[in-house]
Scaffold this active site. Structure first.
Site, PDB file in Angstrom:
ATOM      1  N   GLU A 151       0.831  -1.211   0.000  1.00  6.84           N
ATOM      2  CA  GLU A 151       0.000   0.000   0.000  1.00  6.84           C
ATOM      3  C   GLU A 151       0.870   1.267   0.000  1.00  6.84           C
ATOM      4  O   GLU A 151       0.541   2.264  -0.652  1.00  6.84           O
ATOM      5  CB  GLU A 151      -0.910   0.026   1.241  1.00  6.84           C
ATOM      6  CG  GLU A 151      -1.879  -1.150   1.350  1.00  6.84           C
ATOM      7  CD  GLU A 151      -1.286  -2.343   2.104  1.00  6.84           C
ATOM      8  OE1 GLU A 151      -0.093  -2.646   1.922  1.00  6.84           O
ATOM      9  OE2 GLU A 151      -2.044  -2.974   2.866  1.00  6.84           O
ATOM     10  N   ARG A 159      13.619 -24.242  -6.539  1.00 10.21           N
ATOM     11  CA  ARG A 159      14.471 -24.127  -5.343  1.00 10.21           C
ATOM     12  C   ARG A 159      14.532 -22.680  -4.879  1.00 10.21           C
ATOM     13  O   ARG A 159      14.478 -22.397  -3.676  1.00 10.21           O
ATOM     14  CB  ARG A 159      15.889 -24.614  -5.654  1.00 10.21           C
ATOM     15  CG  ARG A 159      16.018 -26.099  -5.779  1.00 10.21           C
ATOM     16  CD  ARG A 159      17.464 -26.466  -6.082  1.00 10.21           C
ATOM     17  NE  ARG A 159      17.655 -27.911  -6.089  1.00 10.21           N
ATOM     18  CZ  ARG A 159      18.831 -28.507  -6.288  1.00 10.21           C
ATOM     19  NH1 ARG A 159      19.916 -27.775  -6.487  1.00 10.21           N
ATOM     20  NH2 ARG A 159      18.930 -29.816  -6.277  1.00 10.21           N
TER      21      ARG A 159
HETATM   22  C1  AOF Z   1       0.217  -5.100   4.506  1.00  8.87           C
HETATM   23  N1  AOF Z   1       0.801  -4.884   3.312  1.00  8.87           N
HETATM   24  O1  AOF Z   1       2.354  -5.376   1.774  1.00  8.87           O
HETATM   25  C2  AOF Z   1       2.259  -6.732   3.685  1.00  8.87           C
HETATM   26  C3  AOF Z   1       1.579  -6.976   4.915  1.00  8.87           C
HETATM   27  O2  AOF Z   1       7.400  -6.904   9.678  1.00  8.87           O
HETATM   28  P1  AOF Z   1       6.495  -6.031   8.882  1.00  8.87           P
HETATM   29  O3  AOF Z   1       6.285  -4.703   9.477  1.00  8.87           O
HETATM   30  O4  AOF Z   1       6.915  -5.937   7.423  1.00  8.87           O
HETATM   31  O5  AOF Z   1       5.035  -6.717   8.916  1.00  8.87           O
HETATM   32  C4  AOF Z   1       4.870  -7.989   8.384  1.00  8.87           C
HETATM   33  C5  AOF Z   1       3.432  -8.418   8.559  1.00  8.87           C
HETATM   34  O6  AOF Z   1       2.570  -7.472   7.899  1.00  8.87           O
HETATM   35  C6  AOF Z   1       3.129  -9.753   7.898  1.00  8.87           C
HETATM   36  O7  AOF Z   1       3.306 -10.834   8.785  1.00  8.87           O
HETATM   37  C7  AOF Z   1       1.672  -9.580   7.517  1.00  8.87           C
HETATM   38  O8  AOF Z   1       0.837  -9.781   8.626  1.00  8.87           O
HETATM   39  C8  AOF Z   1       1.616  -8.132   7.108  1.00  8.87           C
HETATM   40  N2  AOF Z   1       1.969  -8.009   5.702  1.00  8.87           N
HETATM   41  N3  AOF Z   1       0.565  -6.168   5.258  1.00  8.87           N
HETATM   42  O9  AOF Z   1      -0.620  -4.307   4.909  1.00  8.87           O
HETATM   43  C9  AOF Z   1       1.811  -5.644   2.861  1.00  8.87           C
HETATM   44  N4  AOF Z   1       3.311  -7.488   3.294  1.00  8.87           N
HETATM   45 ZN    ZN Z   2       1.136  -2.906   5.983  1.00  5.91          ZN
END
Ligand code: AOF
Ligand code: ZN
Length: 346
Positions: A55, A189
């Site tokens: 986002e 892989r």
């Molecule tokens: C979103 N948008 O593009 C993603 C999300 O360690 P952080 O701060 O990067 O948070 C990782 C967590 O955020 C991940 O486990 C999942 O719950 C969420 N991922 N959320 O709004 C994103 N990649």
């Molecule tokens: Zn996020």
């Protein structure tokens, strides 16, 4: 005429998300498309572990931010509500007062799990869940398995001759698949967090278990199962060029890139190994072992996906291939030169 379809926007977001298959684990792959009056005005995806979320990248790609409060945001996963490595994406969308947020899947991460959508609703933003839900679950099959079951997603792979053998009778290695299939295996892989074999495969094949035939693919962690810790140190998997974990019942030690991990569960050894891998942030395991190890994974009901190459060569005698157990369904069937590739899922 301009094509304006919520399904196409979400498909675009899913396609963007999938670009990061080699670089975001253990985070999920997430893509985001921003639409204003039927026109895509911004898009982005979570490209690197630890980097900005989808986002954030999509919003910053929008040139005229004043359009955001009349825009719809298509995002493949529920926007996060927690302060992690980045501030909450839900807050960002609220700050810009976007008109509507459409998502494929709720985030199973307990830190989020519905709270992101609730935040948006509380801020008066219209929310819709479940568009292309199955495609979203498929895209993040590793992340969902790890979050929901506390275990990595397990893929087993083997190659067999037309008459069902995987190796010569004396276990000497046998090149079964074509070069094109080998290329595909190296791509696979690079898509998984770990690649796993047993002691027997190390002894008979002395494999490197790295990604060589796929350009710039990332190397997975190597995992070797050696219950009695009886392998000598001369094999390629111990060369410390790649992080390697050796699970056994006797020894605990750590060198730079080589770790021996003692498991205290003889009977549920495989389950205990998978639990430990998940605890280390490994969300997927690619099992390239021999038929005995693969059968043990099947018997313990720890396999999520099976990938089998069958060549048109016949061997007449050798080590028999495993059987795909009942309960798996054929999902894909491809012909790759002389190899037939079948992919099964539980
Ligand atoms: C979103 N948008 O593009 C993603 C999300 O360690 P952080 O701060 O990067 O948070 C990782 C967590 O955020 C991940 O486990 C999942 O719950 C969420 N991922 N959320 O709004 C994103 N990649
Ligand atoms: Zn996020």
């Amino acid at each position: 005429m301009m094509v304006t379809s919520p399904t196409l926007y979400m498909q675009r977001a899913l396609d963007l998300a999938g670009l990061a298959i080699e670089s975001v684990s253990p985070n999920p792959m997430v893509g985001c498309v921003i639409v204003h009056n039927g026109e895509i005005i911004g898009e982005g995806y979570h490209a690197q572990y630890g980097g900005p979320h989808a986002e954030v990248n999509a919003v910053s790609s929008v040139r005229d931010k004043s359009l955001l409060n009349e825009s719809e945001v298509y995002v493949t996963l529920e926007p996060c509500s927690h302060f992690g490595k980045t501030p909450p994406c839900a807050d960002l969308l609220i700050k810009h007062q976007v008109k509507k947020v459409i998502v494929c899947n709720l985030d199973p991460n307990p830190l989020v799990a519905g709270k992101g959508l609730q935040k948006l609703r509380d801020a008066g933003i219209d929310v819709q869940v479940g568009l292309l839900e199955q495609a979203g679950l498929e895209l993040n099959k590793r992340f969902f398995k790890a979050m929901q079951a506390g275990l990595p997603f397990v893929i087993v792979k083997w190659a067999e001759t037309a008459d069902g053998f995987v190796a010569n009778a004396d276990y000497s290695p046998l090149a079964i698949t074509t070069a094109t299939s080998n290329l595909i295996v190296h791509k696979w892989r690079s898509e998984e967090d770990a690649i796993l074999v047993g002691k027997h495969t190390v002894e008979t094949d002395n494999p490197s278990l790295n990604v060589r035939n796929w350009p710039e693919g990332k190397n997975p962690v190597r995992v070797v199962l050696d219950r009695n810790n009886s392998l000598g140190g001369d094999f390629k998997v111990f060369d410390q060029t790649q992080k390697t974990l050796v699970y056994n019942l006797v020894k605990e030690s750590e060198k730079e890139n080589l770790q021996h991990i003692k498991i205290n569960a003889d009977t549920e050894f495989l389950l205990a190994v998978l639990r430990d891998l998940k605890a280390k942030g490994i969300h997927s395991v690619f099992v390239e072992g021999g038929p005995t190890l693969i059968k043990a994974f099947f018997d313990a009901k720890l396999v999520d996906e099976v990938r089998v190459f069958k060549n048109d060569k016949a061997l007449k005698d050798g080590i028999a291939a495993p059987h795909v157990p009942a309960g798996f369904v054929l999902k894909e069937n491809h012909q790759i030169i002389n190899d037939n590739l079948r992919i099964y899922r539980k």
